[in-house]
Design a protein around this motif. Structure first.
Motif, PDB file in Angstrom:
ATOM      1  N   ILE A  14       0.851  -1.163  -0.022  1.00  0.00           N
ATOM      2  CA  ILE A  14       0.170   0.005  -0.249  1.00  0.00           C
ATOM      3  C   ILE A  14       0.763   1.322  -0.054  1.00  0.00           C
ATOM      4  O   ILE A  14       1.736   1.306   0.809  1.00  0.00           O
ATOM      5  CB  ILE A  14      -1.112   0.063   1.246  1.00  0.00           C
ATOM      6  CG1 ILE A  14      -1.918  -1.186   1.245  1.00  0.00           C
ATOM      7  CG2 ILE A  14      -1.846   1.259   1.239  1.00  0.00           C
ATOM      8  CD1 ILE A  14      -2.812  -1.324   0.098  1.00  0.00           C
ATOM      9  N   VAL A  15       0.418   2.313  -0.843  1.00  0.00           N
ATOM     10  CA  VAL A  15       1.112   3.667  -0.777  1.00  0.00           C
ATOM     11  C   VAL A  15       0.023   4.586  -0.613  1.00  0.00           C
ATOM     12  O   VAL A  15      -1.049   4.683  -1.622  1.00  0.00           O
ATOM     13  CB  VAL A  15       1.876   3.731  -2.287  1.00  0.00           C
ATOM     14  CG1 VAL A  15       2.338   5.310  -2.094  1.00  0.00           C
ATOM     15  CG2 VAL A  15       3.085   2.795  -2.280  1.00  0.00           C
ATOM     16  N   ASP A  16      -0.186   5.442   0.489  1.00  0.00           N
ATOM     17  CA  ASP A  16      -1.194   6.128   0.793  1.00  0.00           C
ATOM     18  C   ASP A  16      -0.655   7.582   0.726  1.00  0.00           C
ATOM     19  O   ASP A  16       0.228   8.069   1.316  1.00  0.00           O
ATOM     20  CB  ASP A  16      -1.550   6.094   2.273  1.00  0.00           C
ATOM     21  CG  ASP A  16      -2.696   6.614   2.628  1.00  0.00           C
ATOM     22  OD1 ASP A  16      -3.468   7.170   1.672  1.00  0.00           O
ATOM     23  OD2 ASP A  16      -3.418   6.715   3.908  1.00  0.00           O
ATOM     24  N   VAL A  17      -1.467   8.106  -0.424  1.00  0.00           N
ATOM     25  CA  VAL A  17      -1.197   9.687  -0.630  1.00  0.00           C
ATOM     26  C   VAL A  17      -2.399  10.416  -0.560  1.00  0.00           C
ATOM     27  O   VAL A  17      -2.861  11.578  -1.166  1.00  0.00           O
ATOM     28  CB  VAL A  17      -0.730   9.832  -1.987  1.00  0.00           C
ATOM     29  CG1 VAL A  17       0.596   9.538  -2.412  1.00  0.00           C
ATOM     30  CG2 VAL A  17      -1.590   9.227  -3.273  1.00  0.00           C
ATOM     31  N   SER A  18      -3.486   9.744   0.149  1.00  0.00           N
ATOM     32  CA  SER A  18      -4.635  10.479   0.424  1.00  0.00           C
ATOM     33  C   SER A  18      -4.891  11.812   1.026  1.00  0.00           C
ATOM     34  O   SER A  18      -5.713  12.784   0.917  1.00  0.00           O
ATOM     35  CB  SER A  18      -5.883   9.516   1.011  1.00  0.00           C
ATOM     36  OG  SER A  18      -5.070   9.202   2.432  1.00  0.00           O
ATOM     37  N   GLU A  19      -3.568  11.981   1.947  1.00  0.00           N
ATOM     38  CA  GLU A  19      -3.615  13.617   2.788  1.00  0.00           C
ATOM     39  C   GLU A  19      -2.725  14.463   1.760  1.00  0.00           C
ATOM     40  O   GLU A  19      -2.795  15.500   2.336  1.00  0.00           O
ATOM     41  CB  GLU A  19      -3.064  13.156   3.741  1.00  0.00           C
ATOM     42  CG  GLU A  19      -3.804  12.129   4.793  1.00  0.00           C
ATOM     43  CD  GLU A  19      -5.100  12.705   5.074  1.00  0.00           C
ATOM     44  OE1 GLU A  19      -5.397  13.738   5.151  1.00  0.00           O
ATOM     45  OE2 GLU A  19      -6.163  11.913   5.206  1.00  0.00           O
ATOM     46  N   LEU A  20      -2.301  13.983   0.588  1.00  0.00           N
ATOM     47  CA  LEU A  20      -1.448  14.826  -0.157  1.00  0.00           C
ATOM     48  C   LEU A  20      -2.205  15.872  -1.320  1.00  0.00           C
ATOM     49  O   LEU A  20      -3.256  15.666  -1.731  1.00  0.00           O
ATOM     50  CB  LEU A  20      -0.480  14.198  -0.757  1.00  0.00           C
ATOM     51  CG  LEU A  20       0.569  13.376   0.156  1.00  0.00           C
ATOM     52  CD1 LEU A  20       1.480  12.708  -0.928  1.00  0.00           C
ATOM     53  CD2 LEU A  20       1.433  14.277   1.001  1.00  0.00           C
ATOM     54  N   ASP A  21      -1.806  16.968  -1.423  1.00  0.00           N
ATOM     55  CA  ASP A  21      -2.450  18.147  -2.257  1.00  0.00           C
ATOM     56  C   ASP A  21      -1.858  17.814  -3.682  1.00  0.00           C
ATOM     57  O   ASP A  21      -0.662  17.066  -3.670  1.00  0.00           O
ATOM     58  CB  ASP A  21      -1.967  19.733  -1.669  1.00  0.00           C
ATOM     59  CG  ASP A  21      -2.584  19.941  -0.375  1.00  0.00           C
ATOM     60  OD1 ASP A  21      -3.747  19.387  -0.066  1.00  0.00           O
ATOM     61  OD2 ASP A  21      -1.975  20.780   0.218  1.00  0.00           O
ATOM     62  N   PRO A  22      -2.380  18.264  -4.639  1.00  0.00           N
ATOM     63  CA  PRO A  22      -1.808  18.063  -5.994  1.00  0.00           C
ATOM     64  C   PRO A  22      -0.451  18.601  -6.076  1.00  0.00           C
ATOM     65  O   PRO A  22      -0.131  19.584  -5.720  1.00  0.00           O
ATOM     66  CB  PRO A  22      -2.770  18.994  -6.728  1.00  0.00           C
ATOM     67  CG  PRO A  22      -4.070  18.967  -6.140  1.00  0.00           C
ATOM     68  CD  PRO A  22      -3.759  19.111  -4.567  1.00  0.00           C
ATOM     69  N   GLY A  23       0.537  17.776  -6.664  1.00  0.00           N
ATOM     70  CA  GLY A  23       1.601  18.209  -7.032  1.00  0.00           C
ATOM     71  C   GLY A  23       2.313  16.720  -7.360  1.00  0.00           C
ATOM     72  O   GLY A  23       1.880  15.646  -7.704  1.00  0.00           O
ATOM     73  N   ASN A  24       3.942  16.907  -7.458  1.00  0.00           N
ATOM     74  CA  ASN A  24       4.696  15.554  -7.979  1.00  0.00           C
ATOM     75  C   ASN A  24       5.393  15.207  -6.701  1.00  0.00           C
ATOM     76  O   ASN A  24       6.150  16.062  -5.949  1.00  0.00           O
ATOM     77  CB  ASN A  24       5.505  15.922  -9.090  1.00  0.00           C
ATOM     78  CG  ASN A  24       4.920  16.605 -10.372  1.00  0.00           C
ATOM     79  OD1 ASN A  24       3.836  16.056 -10.535  1.00  0.00           O
ATOM     80  ND2 ASN A  24       5.579  17.434 -10.988  1.00  0.00           N
ATOM     81  N   TYR A  25       5.467  13.864  -6.389  1.00  0.00           N
ATOM     82  CA  TYR A  25       6.210  13.456  -5.337  1.00  0.00           C
ATOM     83  C   TYR A  25       6.621  11.967  -5.660  1.00  0.00           C
ATOM     84  O   TYR A  25       6.594  11.541  -6.654  1.00  0.00           O
ATOM     85  CB  TYR A  25       4.766  12.822  -4.128  1.00  0.00           C
ATOM     86  CG  TYR A  25       4.129  14.112  -3.698  1.00  0.00           C
ATOM     87  CD1 TYR A  25       4.586  14.861  -2.782  1.00  0.00           C
ATOM     88  CD2 TYR A  25       2.867  14.255  -4.434  1.00  0.00           C
ATOM     89  CE1 TYR A  25       3.522  16.028  -2.437  1.00  0.00           C
ATOM     90  CE2 TYR A  25       1.976  15.484  -4.017  1.00  0.00           C
ATOM     91  CZ  TYR A  25       2.415  16.325  -3.025  1.00  0.00           C
ATOM     92  OH  TYR A  25       1.761  17.338  -2.568  1.00  0.00           O
ATOM     93  N   VAL A  26       7.892  11.732  -4.614  1.00  0.00           N
ATOM     94  CA  VAL A  26       8.330  10.437  -4.870  1.00  0.00           C
ATOM     95  C   VAL A  26       8.344   9.646  -3.444  1.00  0.00           C
ATOM     96  O   VAL A  26       8.775  10.345  -2.528  1.00  0.00           O
ATOM     97  CB  VAL A  26       9.905  10.629  -5.259  1.00  0.00           C
ATOM     98  CG1 VAL A  26      10.610   9.091  -5.197  1.00  0.00           C
ATOM     99  CG2 VAL A  26      10.151  11.173  -6.525  1.00  0.00           C
ATOM    100  N   ILE A  27       7.259   8.733  -3.214  1.00  0.00           N
ATOM    101  CA  ILE A  27       7.227   7.944  -1.862  1.00  0.00           C
ATOM    102  C   ILE A  27       7.652   6.691  -2.157  1.00  0.00           C
ATOM    103  O   ILE A  27       7.527   5.947  -2.787  1.00  0.00           O
ATOM    104  CB  ILE A  27       5.587   8.292  -1.867  1.00  0.00           C
ATOM    105  CG1 ILE A  27       5.169   9.628  -1.861  1.00  0.00           C
ATOM    106  CG2 ILE A  27       5.182   7.531  -0.465  1.00  0.00           C
ATOM    107  CD1 ILE A  27       3.848   9.881  -1.678  1.00  0.00           C
ATOM    108  N   GLY A  28       8.232   6.321  -0.779  1.00  0.00           N
ATOM    109  CA  GLY A  28       8.517   4.692  -0.656  1.00  0.00           C
ATOM    110  C   GLY A  28       7.407   3.951  -0.135  1.00  0.00           C
ATOM    111  O   GLY A  28       6.747   4.629   0.926  1.00  0.00           O
ATOM    112  N   PRO A  29       6.778   2.886  -0.533  1.00  0.00           N
ATOM    113  CA  PRO A  29       5.780   2.228  -0.004  1.00  0.00           C
ATOM    114  C   PRO A  29       6.477   1.428   1.450  1.00  0.00           C
ATOM    115  O   PRO A  29       7.257   1.035   1.582  1.00  0.00           O
ATOM    116  CB  PRO A  29       5.685   0.901  -0.946  1.00  0.00           C
ATOM    117  CG  PRO A  29       7.005   0.928  -1.775  1.00  0.00           C
ATOM    118  CD  PRO A  29       7.613   2.196  -1.704  1.00  0.00           C
TER     119      PRO A  29
END
Length: 411
Positions: free
Chosen positions: A190-205
């Motif tokens: 699971i990768v959770d980005v539900s709390e982030l605003d529009p934009g570009n991100y690099v996220i680790g699961p």
């Protein structure tokens, strides 16, 4: 020191047993001296006796008398509760006696723990040791789980515009029997980005679901997932059908179509949805034996990735008509200025098109004209031109004019 004090206490209890029985009063101490089978009851009752000021040995405080020759108590026997005195005072017992009683209770309980139910306790200890030994001595091993499903959680008001991998590789470690039994399709990263605003991100699961607690996640490949979030919008757009009449015979033609519903909702990234003006359906091929009205249930084609259409399917009704010819006679050409046309001159025009449109055309709807621009004075042979009303120009064509030319005089 505590054990010798306990021995002296028990010897004193046995010596004064006859005196207790003759006192005709009930006390916790007397209960203690009745039988060693009820020491647990005494262990609970003695602190209450000291704390609440119940009568002790040698005292008479409205205690309930007991018989001189008491019978052995039953197994479920419990001593009757002595009446509480009206005034309870903690000063009736010294702190030294309370400390000695607590020590005696602790040592007596410790002795019973090691002397009673030995077989059951040994079996429990052996079973606990066997379970611990089985778990601790299991062989540990590593395994690489390939194509583990990846799911990205995002807010309903945002949409992911880049391509996110559908699966990742996960390296785990744990008991070899458990690790070898793992099914990659039954696990989920699971990768959770539900709390982030529009934009570009690099996220680790970080979260791995449906994995046993004895298994440790050592590594996830790729370790980072690029995610582009954009605001999601919804617009109502019209739908146009894509109709292909390749299989229709030449004497039949499509004259119209309707779409129901005429508009659908397009949801997607704001930057892409705002550039779209209308949507189209998938290709509709008309069969050779189609009726005059044929209905198709077709899908609306999404204009791009990361876009959804609601509803996804529409109903298209196609109207097909027969192609016929129609002849109009006695058409009088329109005379331009400085041009003389012999009287009685008339034309006949043959038209071709759908029957529905030809039935609406009459001689008054046809305009016959001649073009004499650039001609000198005198007689000339000119070709007449036919003009149709605007509503018929796309459907009706002129296939013949009789006579094909006219004689005019330019003055």
């Amino acid at each position: 020191m505590p054990r010798s004090w306990l021995s002296r206490r028990r010897r004193a209890s046995s010596l004064s047993l006859s005196e207790e029985r003759s006192s005709d009063t009930w006390t916790p101490l007397a209960c203690e001296r009745r039988s060693s089978k009820h020491c647990c009851l005494v262990a609970v009752h003695w602190p209450l006796a000291f704390a609440l000021g119940w009568p002790r040995a040698g005292e008479s405080r409205e205690a309930k008398p007991i018989s001189q020759n008491p019978s052995p108590p039953p197994k479920a026997w419990s001593p009757p509760r002595a009446p509480y005195p009206e005034n309870i005072r903690m000063s009736d017992t010294s702190w030294g006696e309370k400390v000695k009683l607590i020590i005696w209770i602790f040592l007596d309980g410790l002795e019973r723990f090691f002397t009673q139910n030995k077989l059951l306790k040994l079996l429990s200890l052996a079973l606990a040791f066997l379970i611990w030994f089985t778990v601790s001595t299991q062989e540990q091993g590593d395994r690489l789980l390939q194509d583990v499903p990846l799911r990205v959680l995002h807010s309903p008001t945002t949409i992911i515009t880049n391509v996110v991998p559908k699966a990742v590789n996960v390296r785990v470690r744990g008991p070899l029997a458990v690790v070898n039994d793992l099914d990659p399709e039954g696990i989920e990263v699971i990768v959770d980005v539900s709390e982030l605003d529009p934009g570009n991100y690099v996220i680790g699961p970080e979260e791995v679901h449906h994995i046993p607690s004895t298994v440790e996640v050592r590594q996830i490949d790729p370790p980072y997932i690029p995610i582009n979030l954009e605001r999601k919008i919804v617009r109502d757009l019209p739908v146009s059908p894509q109709i292909v009449a390749g299989q229709l015979p030449s004497d039949r033609v499509i004259i119209g179509s309707t779409v129901e519903p005429s508009t659908v909702q397009l949801a997607g990234p704001e930057s892409k949805v705002n550039r779209i003006e209308h949507l189209v359906t998938e290709r509709i091929v008309i069969p050779e034996n189609a009726a005059s009205q044929h209905t198709f249930l077709v899908n609306v084609v999404p204009p791009g990735q990361h876009m959804t259409i609601t509803p996804a399917r529409v109903k298209v009704t196609v109207t097909i008509d027969e192609v016929v010819e129609k002849r109009l006679d006695h058409l009088t050409p329109k005379r331009p200025p400085r041009v003389r046309i012999p009287s009685g001159t008339s034309l006949s025009v043959t038209l071709r098109g759908p029957r529905t449109f030809l039935d609406k055309i009459g001689p008054d709807d046809i305009i016959v004209s001649v073009n004499v621009a650039g001609l000198s004075r005198g007689e000339h042979e000119v070709t007449p031109s036919i003009a149709l009303p605007d509503e018929f120009r796309d459907w009706v064509q002129v296939i013949a004019i009789e006579p094909p030319s006219l004689t005019v005089r330019v003055r």
